[in-house]
Each structure stands twice: as structure tokens, then as C-alpha cells.
Design a protein around this motif. Structure first.
Motif, mmCIF file in Angstrom:
data_model
loop_
_atom_site.group_PDB
_atom_site.id
_atom_site.type_symbol
_atom_site.label_atom_id
_atom_site.label_comp_id
_atom_site.label_asym_id
_atom_site.label_seq_id
_atom_site.Cartn_x
_atom_site.Cartn_y
_atom_site.Cartn_z
ATOM 1 N N TYR A 431 35.971 36.059 38.541
ATOM 2 C CA TYR A 431 36.385 36.655 37.269
ATOM 3 C C TYR A 431 35.990 35.688 36.156
ATOM 4 O O TYR A 431 36.568 34.600 36.027
ATOM 5 N N ALA A 477 38.981 37.650 41.068
ATOM 6 C CA ALA A 477 39.626 38.956 41.179
ATOM 7 C C ALA A 477 39.585 39.401 42.644
ATOM 8 O O ALA A 477 38.564 39.245 43.319
ATOM 9 N N TYR A 478 40.713 39.956 43.131
ATOM 10 C CA TYR A 478 40.820 40.378 44.530
ATOM 11 C C TYR A 478 41.083 41.880 44.608
ATOM 12 O O TYR A 478 41.775 42.454 43.749
ATOM 13 N N ASP A 479 40.527 42.493 45.646
ATOM 14 C CA ASP A 479 40.691 43.925 45.903
ATOM 15 C C ASP A 479 41.583 44.087 47.131
ATOM 16 O O ASP A 479 41.256 43.608 48.222
ATOM 17 N N SER A 509 39.759 46.821 37.819
ATOM 18 C CA SER A 509 38.607 46.890 38.707
ATOM 19 C C SER A 509 38.291 45.497 39.213
ATOM 20 O O SER A 509 38.744 44.495 38.663
ATOM 21 N N LEU A 510 37.461 45.439 40.264
ATOM 22 C CA LEU A 510 37.079 44.153 40.828
ATOM 23 C C LEU A 510 36.112 43.413 39.921
ATOM 24 O O LEU A 510 36.110 42.184 39.881
ATOM 25 N N SER A 512 36.064 43.462 36.626
ATOM 26 C CA SER A 512 36.622 43.589 35.285
ATOM 27 C C SER A 512 36.064 42.524 34.346
ATOM 28 O O SER A 512 35.936 41.354 34.714
ATOM 29 N N THR A 542 49.527 47.752 42.135
ATOM 30 C CA THR A 542 48.171 47.510 41.646
ATOM 31 C C THR A 542 47.233 47.371 42.823
ATOM 32 O O THR A 542 47.648 46.992 43.925
ATOM 33 N N ARG A 543 45.983 47.654 42.598
ATOM 34 C CA ARG A 543 44.964 47.453 43.636
ATOM 35 C C ARG A 543 44.216 46.144 43.425
ATOM 36 O O ARG A 543 43.856 45.467 44.384
ATOM 37 N N TYR A 544 43.995 45.772 42.163
ATOM 38 C CA TYR A 544 43.197 44.590 41.853
ATOM 39 C C TYR A 544 44.089 43.513 41.239
ATOM 40 O O TYR A 544 44.856 43.778 40.308
#
Length: 577
Positions: A431, A477-479, A509-510, A512, A542-544
Motif C-alpha cells: 500500500y 493491504a491484505y485480502d 480494494s486490495l 487501493s 471488511t474484506r480488505y
């Protein structure tokens, strides 16, 4: 492409065909020359190849794989029977550079030997050779790819280096080349396109031994040639001129009829000590040093001469957008410093506005005082009432509800009995909303459950908090694969000490590019330990998830980076529902 100009670590370059170094027949018979010849004698040089074989560069294309793992992405150079590529190591998921030539090429054996010798050096000041292989009628050399670095060519064609930066450059380059020559390795094609500056301010040299082998270049005096090349780098960095009659590396050469002129005579404001140093290194080309002491004929001598220069202070930081006012600077109502020049009109500092005169001013003062007294009285009464209510609730057996301060809705009681489960990480990406990625190819090492692998930051001179003018933070950033209720994160760190600050954000988003201020903050922690644990006040779906570092501890130099404020993440674990 911007990426090619800043990241390519190939050594092939169509410009700079002229060898920077001096030839043996141009050397004089003075004492310095004799000393250089003695020091150069034990050097192992690459056998000179005067005429390349007619072997053509292998007909490869983007997408072709070597050894089942190196996928070719972009051809950077095709020349003299070899080609250079940007590629991807699919096994380790990182970018690499590759030089390719046919196995029957007349230089194939010398290229392999040079690459293997350079790989054994293992000095982090050089772009590392990762592998040298002969396979399927091909010889290829795999080397590092530095996405966060810029060529010295790009730096000096934009502006000359200021004295402190030029001193850092020549100091690091001369010390690195001195170490290489102690191991019997020479560069022989050292130019601005062979020097990379990382975002952390470290200079790294690419193409050690390999660049000359690919071009079939050898020398009887390798130390002399590399020393003169460093002098040319310093000269160009100070003046934006190439110290030879020919234009090269995007720089204009010197007039043919004037010879080699000292840098401080070419451009005003050049540091005198650095100007003299450049001339002492360039004396090998027949120039005469304009000042004493004598010339530097080896990188070792040049490195010692650099350390003898008095310390050069870095430039003062530029004033930010919110500069201090005259009153804040302590000069309010003070006369200008120093005597006024004859005939000059005296300039007085601004005076404060006059107070209201007479009864009006006094009435205003009493009114403000009365309002302040009333406000203090009301505040004290409300505080006392609140404390009495809490005391009454405690005596009656009741408890006041305590809401969380960091999450959206929910209370501590709502999550205290919930069992937390590991949330598997499905992917990650660096990120870098402000640009300047650190090591994006290593992010997957932060969730492989191995303590021996990690993602690391660069080394920064300021800290622990980042200097806003340099960087605001670094992160990953993690998914999580799907929207999950996140409750806790545990981050294993490589360096301990004062101090590391970590903040969690929810992202959309991953990949972002939104600034941290545009993301949803989840939790923050500051620690001196090697583990950072962040607990959310209430679960957040959250997903990300972004792990954002805004302060790094100080650590000494190691095998990966120099001393400075830095950090590395070995493992990240998320828990929730």
C-alpha cells in the motif's frame, strides 16, 4: 516508461560506448603512476574479446519462460549478440533482470565467470547477481531489480547534486569499488547509468564485472579506470557537464579547445573541496590537478581523500506551507537585524493594533471577565452533578454502561463471550498511496507462517516518526477473501526498540490508492516490542485491511540496509468471525 528509467538494473546501454577510463599509453611516468601500476598488477581482468562472433541474440519474446520460472516481460536492449530483459520470477513472485546470449557466443564463458565472481562478493552496495546458468544452448544471468531506485543519469540531468548529496554519492561509490578491487573485481563501465539511488538515499552499483564481460572490455589498469570513472561521476554531478569533449549520458561535453577545467570554474557555487577531489581523480586522463595534494589513482586512495574533506552539512529543510509568522519567530516589534545601509529607508516591524480607548475599552474587559466566570461556574456545576450521579448508581448496585471508543456500534459486553477464529489471508499488495513502494515483491512473505521470511522497509535517516517531507508512512493491504468481521490483529516485527506505530484501516480494494485519511480507521498501537497486537473495540466487517506503519525504530546496519530507522514484518495474523 518511467519504470524502465528508475528500476532497470540491466547493464547493457547503447550510450557510453566510449570507455570512461584512461588507456595505458596516456599515463605518465610519475610516482603516482608507478604506485598505481603496482596496485593494479594482481587484478584479475576479463580476457579481452576484440571481435564478437556472428551469433545473433536468441529470438525470444515476451511471455517466454526460462527454467520454468522466469517469465520474460520486456526487452530492454539487443546489442552485440546479447539481449537484456525485465522478467518475473514466478516461483518467488518478484521482478528480476536477465541478460541472455547464445551458449556458443565468444563471450559466453567470460560472462558466466564474471557473473559468478560478482555473485560471490555479496556486497549490498552492488546490485546482486542471483544466478548464472547455461541451459538449452543459452547462457543467462539473473540479477536484482530495484523498483524504488533512480539512475544517477536522471538525477543529474534534472539538477546538479547539492554538495552534501554529491559527497554522499562519491563516498559510497568509492568505498564500494575499493572493496570490489580488494577482491580482484573491476567494473570498467562505471557511468551515471550504472549508479542507482534508492529512496532511502543509498547508492548501489550495477553491472560489476558483468557489464564489461558482455561488451568484451578489459584493461591493464582496472583500478585506474574505475577511479577516473568515479571522478567523472563527481564532475558531472557538480556541473551537469560531461568532463570529455564528447556529449554523453544526456550531458553536454566540455569544449574541445579548453581541455579539462575544474568544476568550480565551470559552474558557480561548486564546493571547492569536491571540485578538487574530482580533478584529483580525473588526473589519470592527462589532466593536471590545479591544487595540491597529488592525484588519486585507486578507489582506495579516493575513498581516503573523501573522508579527509571536512563535514558538509545537509541543506536546511524547506519551509512548509504553514510558515511561521513574524510574531512566532520572536521578532515582533523588533528592529531589523544589523546596521542599515546608508541611504536606505528604515523598515519597521508591524505594530499590533491599538487597544480600545477610554470607557469603552474598560467596559469590554469587564464583560469578557464576567462571561469567563459564568462559564467556569456552569462547568463546575455540571461536573459535580455527573460525579454525584455515578456515586449514587454505585451505592444502589447499578453499573454505568461503557461503550467502545474505536469501533462502530456494540459494547465490550457484546464481544467478550465471542470465540475468535483465524481469518485466512488470500492475498496482499504493498500500500503506497504517496508513491515510493518499499519491497512490493516480498509482501507474500508476511503471511507464510515462516519467521525467516519478511517484508522490509527502506532505512530512513529521520525517525521514529516519518518526516512529512520524505514520507507519511509505509504499509501493506491484505485480502481476507470475503467480507469478514475483524476483531483483532497480531503483527510480528523484525526489529524492536523505540518505537513502532501501527494503524489498521478498512479499505475498499486490495490495490487501493486512497490516502489513509480517506480510509476507515480501526485501531492503533505503539510498541517497543517485536509484536504489535491491535484489538478493535467492536468487530468491523471488511474484506480488505491495511497495515500502516507511521513510526519505525532505529537499528544498526545489517546485511540488507544501512543504519537508520527501519522495520520489517515477518508474520501477520487476523482474527474475527
Amino acid at each position: 516508461m518511467a519504470e524502465r528509467s528508475t528500476a532497470a538494473v540491466g547493464v547493457a546501454n547503447e550510450s557510453g560506448e566510449k570507455k570512461i577510463a584512461a588507456h595505458a599509453d596516456s599515463a605518465t611516468a610519475d610516482e603516482a603512476t608507478d604506485r598505481s601500476e603496482e596496485q593494479d598488477a594482481p587484478q584479475q581482468t576479463i580476457p579481452e574479446e576484440t571481435t564478437p562472433t556472428p551469433s545473433e541474440p536468441p529470438e525470444l519474446h515476451s511471455g517466454h519462460k526460462l527454467a520454468g520460472r522466469y517469465r520474460l516481460e520486456e526487452c530492454l536492449t539487443r546489442a552485440e549478440g546479447f539481449s537484456s530483459w525485465r522478467a518475473v520470477d514466478e516461483k518467488l513472485r518478484r521482478a528480476v533482470g536477465i541478460h541472455l546470449l547464445p551458449a556458443d557466443h565468444s563471450r559466453a564463458r567470460s560472462v558466466l565467470a564474471a557473473a559468478r565472481s560478482a555473485a560471490l562478493l555479496g556486497d549490498p552496495r552492488f546490485v546482486q547477481v542471483l544466478d548464472a546458468v547455461e541451459e538449452n544452448d543459452l547462457v543467462y544471468v539473473i540479477h536484482e531489480w530495484l523498483p524504488d531506485a533512480r539512475e544517477l543519469t536522471a538525477l543529474i540531468t534534472a539538477d546538479p547534486l547539492e554538495p552534501h548529496e554529491a559527497h554522499q554519492m562519491v563516498s559510497q561509490i568509492s568505498q564500494a569499488m575499493a572493496a570490489a578491487h580488494r577482491e580482484g573485481l573491476a567494473h570498467l563501465r562505471l557511468g551515471p547509468d550504472s549508479v542507482l539511488r534508492t529512496e532511502a538515499g543509498q547508492y548501489r552499483i550495477r553491472g560489476l564485472a558483468v557489464a564489461a564481460a558482455l561488451r568484451g572490455i578489459s584493461s591493464e589498469r582496472p583500478q585506474r579506470e574505475d577511479t577516473e570513472a568515479i571522478g567523472a561521476l563527481l564532475y558531472a554531478s557538480l556541473t551537469q557537464r560531461w568532463p570529455y569533449p564528447e556529449d554523453d549520458h544526456g550531458l553536454t561535453g566540455l569544449p574541445k579547445d579548453v581541455g579539462l577545467v575544474a568544476p568550480d570554474q565551470v559552474r558557480a557555487g561548486v564546493h571547492r573541496g569536491l571540485s578538487e577531489l574530482a580533478m584529483r581523480a580525473l588526473v589519470n586522463d592527462g589532466a593536471t590537478a590545479s591544487r595540491q595534494p597529488g592525484p588519486c589513482t585507486t578507489p582506495e586512495e579516493l575513498a581516503k581523500a573523501v573522508t579527509a574533506i571536512p563535514k558538509i552539512r545537509p541543506p536546511e529543510p524547506t519551509t512548509g506551507p504553514y510558515s511561521r509568522t513574524t510574531y512566532q519567530q520572536g521578532s515582533y516589534r523588533q528592529p531589523p537585524a544589523g546596521p542599515a545601509s546608508p541611504g536606505a529607508t528604515a523598515t519597521l516591524a508591524p505594530t499590533p493594533p491599538p487597544t480600545l480607548p477610554g470607557r469603552t475599552g474598560k467596559a469590554l474587559k469587564w464583560s469578557v471577565s464576567a462571561l469567563l466566570i459564568v462559564a467556569l461556574g456552569l462547568g463546575s456545576w455540571q461536573l459535580a452533578e455527573t460525579l454525584m450521579d455515578r456515586e449514587n448508581q454505585a451505592k444502589s448496585g447499578g453499573t454505568a454502561s461503557s461503550h467502545t471508543s474505536g469501533g462502530d456500534g456494540g459494547t465490550d459486553n457484546e464481544t467478550s463471550n465471542v470465540t475468535l477464529n483465524p481469518l485466512p489471508i488470500q492475498g496482499a499488495a504493498e500500500y503506497a498511496p504517496y508513491g515510493g513502494a518499499q519491497h512490493p515483491n516480498d509482501v507474500n512473505a508476511t503471511y507464510d507462517s515462516k519467521t525467516s521470511t519478511y517484508w522490509r522497509t527502506n532505512s530512513f535517516s529521520d525517525g521514529p516518526e516519518f518526516a512529512p517531507s520524505v514520507k507519511k508512512g509505509v504499509g501493506i493491504a491484505y485480502d481476507l477473501g470475503a467480507a469478514r468481521k475483524l476483531s483483532q490483529a497480531s503483527i510480528d516485527l523484525y526489529y524492536g526498540g523505540d518505537h513502532t506505530t501501527v494503524t489498521l484501516y478498512a479499505a475498499d480494494s486490495l490495490e487501493s490508492t486512497a490516502k489513509p485519511s480517506q480510509l476507515k480507521p480501526l485501531a492503533t498501537v505503539t510498541t517497543k516490542d517485536k509484536v504489535a497486537t491491535l484489538s478493535l473495540k467492536a468487530p468491523v466487517e471488511t474484506r480488505y485491511v491495511v497495515v500502516w506503519l507511521t513510526a519505525l525504530p532505529y537499528s544498526e546496519a545489517d546485511g540488507y540496509s544501512g543504519a537508520g530507522h527501519k522495520q520489517a514484518i515477518t508474520n501477520v495474523r487476523f482474527e474475527g468471525q
